[in-house]
Design an enzyme around this catalytic site. Structure first.
Site, PDB file in Angstrom:
ATOM      1  CD  GLU A   1      36.297  16.006   3.181  1.00  0.00           C
ATOM      2  OE1 GLU A   1      36.061  15.157   4.050  1.00  0.00           O
ATOM      3  OE2 GLU A   1      37.264  16.792   3.243  1.00  0.00           O
TER       4      GLU A   1
ATOM      5  CD  GLU B   1      31.962  13.289  11.601  1.00  0.00           C
ATOM      6  OE1 GLU B   1      33.139  13.569  11.335  1.00  0.00           O
ATOM      7  OE2 GLU B   1      31.100  14.143  11.934  1.00  0.00           O
TER       8      GLU B   1
ATOM      9  CG  HIS C   1      32.939  15.485   5.929  1.00  0.00           C
ATOM     10  ND1 HIS C   1      34.147  15.713   6.554  1.00  0.00           N
ATOM     11  CD2 HIS C   1      32.030  16.254   6.580  1.00  0.00           C
ATOM     12  CE1 HIS C   1      33.973  16.582   7.537  1.00  0.00           C
ATOM     13  NE2 HIS C   1      32.696  16.918   7.566  1.00  0.00           N
TER      14      HIS C   1
ATOM     15  CG  ASP D   1      -1.797   1.205   1.333  1.00  0.00           C
ATOM     16  OD1 ASP D   1      -1.798   2.015   0.382  1.00  0.00           O
ATOM     17  OD2 ASP D   1      -2.473   1.356   2.361  1.00  0.00           O
TER      18      ASP D   1
ATOM     19  NE  ARG E   1      35.531  19.692   6.005  1.00  0.00           N
ATOM     20  CZ  ARG E   1      35.228  20.497   7.005  1.00  0.00           C
ATOM     21  NH1 ARG E   1      34.703  21.692   6.756  1.00  0.00           N
ATOM     22  NH2 ARG E   1      35.432  20.133   8.253  1.00  0.00           N
TER      23      ARG E   1
ATOM     24  CD  GLU F   1      35.797  11.711   5.391  1.00  0.00           C
ATOM     25  OE1 GLU F   1      35.589  12.558   6.296  1.00  0.00           O
ATOM     26  OE2 GLU F   1      36.758  11.770   4.620  1.00  0.00           O
TER      27      GLU F   1
ATOM     28  CD  GLU G   1      35.228  10.208   9.858  1.00  0.00           C
ATOM     29  OE1 GLU G   1      36.122   9.881   9.054  1.00  0.00           O
ATOM     30  OE2 GLU G   1      35.057  11.375  10.260  1.00  0.00           O
TER      31      GLU G   1
ATOM     32  CD  GLU H   1      35.413  12.944  13.826  1.00  0.00           C
ATOM     33  OE1 GLU H   1      35.613  13.972  14.492  1.00  0.00           O
ATOM     34  OE2 GLU H   1      35.882  12.769  12.692  1.00  0.00           O
TER      35      GLU H   1
ATOM     36  NE  ARG I   1      41.905  18.271   7.511  1.00  0.00           N
ATOM     37  CZ  ARG I   1      41.409  17.100   7.152  1.00  0.00           C
ATOM     38  NH1 ARG I   1      40.129  16.857   7.297  1.00  0.00           N
ATOM     39  NH2 ARG I   1      42.199  16.164   6.642  1.00  0.00           N
TER      40      ARG I   1
END
Length: 442
Positions: free
Chosen positions: A331, A131, A242, A51, A333, A129, A193, A186, A313
Site C-alpha cells: 500500500e 477520501e 492510498h 479542438d 500512502r 482508497e 472514505e 474518516e 501506518r
C-alpha cells in the site's frame, strides 16, 4: 467485451438519448463532447472530432484537430439521470488525424506502461482508497468550508450526518458496476472514505475519474459540496488516495511468498524498492497541488518519510496483512485524490518495473514510530523525506531521467510549466495567516 451492436442495443433498450464522450486533460480533469444518439454511429466509428488546442497539454493551434476513439467497454448509463431519455458515457482514447495516438493523452501514457508490464508477463492490479470531504452549502448553493458533521473515525449516525449521502454514492457506484469493499466516516469532521475493489490499472484509473464525478454529483443532489482537496481544514487529517498494488502472472499473485516474514516475494521486494527510489521523482504527479503538501505534516495520518514497514501506518509503504496468497499486496500512502490517476498509476507501475529490472534492493523495514526519531536517527537509518512543497517536487522531477522516460520531454515540459505557473500564483497570493501574523507585529 462490448461490441458496437451491443451498444446500439443497450441505447435502444434503455432509451438513452444523450451520450458523453469523455477524456481527461493533462491534470486529470474530466472533459467531454456531448452528442445525441443520432451521432452514435459516427462516434463508434471514431469520427467525432474536437479542438485539441483548447485542452491543456494536448496540442497547439497549428495542429488542433483531434479525434475521440471510444473504449466500448467503458459504456455506462448514469443512474442519476432521467429514466426517460437517459444519459450514458463512453471514455475515449485521443488520436491524431493520421490515425496515431496522441502521445500526451494521459490514458495512453498509462496504457504504454501497462503494455511494458504485459511484455514482462505481468498484470498490474490496483485498489484505491478514496477520501473526500462533505461541506455544507450556503443559501445560494455555493460551497462553504463548514463540515457537514463533527463525527470522527468509524462514527455512525446521528454523529455521522453524511451517512445517507455516502450510502447513496455507494449504491450509485454499484449500479455502475463497482464492487464496493467498504465505506465509512474518516478521522476529520465531514471526511469520508469509500474503497472499491481492485482491478487492472486502466479500469481502476477509469473508475477513479468516474468516482469523482459521481461523488460530486450525488453530494450536490443532497445539498452538499464534495471536495477532493487534500487539506481543506487546518489542524485535522487531510484526504489521501492510498493505492494497494500487486502484480499477477499467469493468473497468480507473484507478490506472495509464504516463507517471508512479510509474506512478500522477492519480486514484491524489488517492486517496492523501485517505488521507494522514485517516489520523490513522481511526487508532483501523485501530489500535484500546492495544497497537497499541507497534508504531509507529522501527526495527521499522512507519510512524511520514504520508508516501508510490514505494519507501521506512519510510513510511506505499508504491507497490509493477508490471509491467503491472492491477497498479498503493498500500500502506497502518499498519493492524494487530486492526482491524475492515469499518470499516478503509470508512474507507480513504471517505478516498480524498474525496481524489478534493475534488481533494486529493498532497505530494511522500519518498525518504530518514525516521527519519534531525531533527524540524526533517521539519517542513520538512511530514511529520506518526501518533498515538502510543490516547488521542490517540480525541481526534482525536472531533473529526473525516470520522468523523462515515463512521459517524454514534450509532455513533461508542458506539465512542469503548468505547475510552475500554479506555484507562482500561490507565491503571489497574500493569505490570511500572513495578515494575522505580520500586519500588527511589524
Amino acid at each position: 467485451m462490448l461490441t458496437k451492436q451491443d451498444i446500439f442495443d443497450l441505447v435502444e433498450e434503455e432509451d438513452v438519448r444523450f451520450i458523453r464522450l469523455q477524456f481527461t486533460d493533462m491534470l486529470g480533469t474530466m472533459r467531454n463532447l456531448a452528442i445525441t444518439t443520432s451521432r452514435l454511429e459516427d462516434a463508434l466509428d471514431n469520427l467525432c472530432m474536437f479542438d485539441g488546442s483548447s485542452i491543456m497539454g494536448f496540442v497547439g493551434v497549428e495542429e488542433s484537430d483531434l479525434y475521440l476513439h471510444p473504449d466500448f467497454d467503458t459504456f455506462e448509463i448514469f443512474p442519476w439521470r432521467p429514466h426517460q431519455g437517459k444519459v450514458a458515457r463512453l471514455i475515449c482514447d485521443v488520436y491524431k488525424p493520421d490515425g496515431t495516438r496522441l502521445e500526451s493523452d494521459p490514458r495512453y501514457i498509462l496504457q504504454t506502461v501497462v503494455k511494458e508490464a504485459e511484455e514482462m508477463g505481468y498484470k498490474f492490479n490496483v485498489g484505491p482508497e478514496c477520501e473526500f470531504f462533505l461541506f455544507n452549502t450556503d443559501e445560494r448553493g455555493n460551497p462553504t468550508t463548514e463540515p457537514h458533521d463533527n463525527a470522527g473515525y468509524f462514527d455512525l449516525a446521528p454523529l455521522d450526518n453524511g451517512e445517507n449521502c455516502r450510502r447513496e454514492i455507494c449504491l450509485t457506484l454499484e449500479d455502475m458496476g463497482y464492487k464496493i469493499e467498504a465505506s465509512h466516516h474518516e478521522m476529520a469532521p465531514g471526511q469520508h472514505e469509500i474503497t472499491f475493489r481492485y482491478d487492472d490499472a486502466l479500469k481502476t484509473a477509469d473508475r477513479i475519474v468516474t468516482f469523482r464525478t459521481v461523488v460530486k454529483t450525488i453530494a450536490k443532489r443532497n445539498g452538499l459540496h464534495a471536495t477532493f482537496m487534500p487539506k481543506p481544514i487546518a489542524g485535522v487529517s487531510g484526504s489521501g488516495m492510498h493505492l494497494t498494488m500487486s502484480l499477477e502472472k499467469d493468473g497468480k499473485n507473484v507478490f506472495y511468498n509464504e516463507n517471508d516474514s512479510s509474506k512478500l516475494s522477492d519480486t514484491a521486494h524489488k517492486f517496492t524498492a523501485g517505488l521507494l527510489k522514485y517516489t520523490p521523482d513522481m511526487a508532483c504527479f501523485t501530489n500535484p497541488t500546492v495544497n497537497s503538501y499541507k497534508r504531509f505534516i507529522p501527526g495527521y495520518e499522512a507519510p512524511c518519510y520514504i520508508s516501508w514497514s510490514e505494519s507501521n501506518r506512519s510510513l510511506l509503504v505499508r504491507v497490509p496483512s493477508s490471509k491467503k496468497p491472492g491477497d498479498a499486496r503493498i500500500e502506497l500512502r502518499s498519493p492524494d485524490p487530486t492526482a491524475n490517476p492515469y499518470l499516478a498509476l503509470a508512474a507507480c507501475l513504471k517505478a516498480g518495473l524498474k525496481g524489478i529490472k534493475d534488481n533494486e534492493t529493498l532497505p530494511p523495514s522500519i518498525d518504530v514510530n518514525i516521527y519519534n526519531l531525531s533527524d540524526k536517527e533517521r539519517e542513520a537509518l538512511g530514511v529520506k523525506s518526501l518533498p515538502i512543497s510543490l516547488n521542490e517536487a517540480i525541481k526534482i522531477a525536472r531533473k529526473s531521467e525516470f520522468i523523462s522516460e515515463l512521459l517524454g520531454d514534450k509532455f513533461a515540459s508542458s506539465y512542469f510549466e503548468a505547475k510552475e505557473e500554479e506555484y507562482g500564483e500561490y507565491r503571489r497570493t497574500i493569505n490570511q495567516w500572513e495578515i494575522e501574523k505580520y500586519l500588527i507585529a511589524y
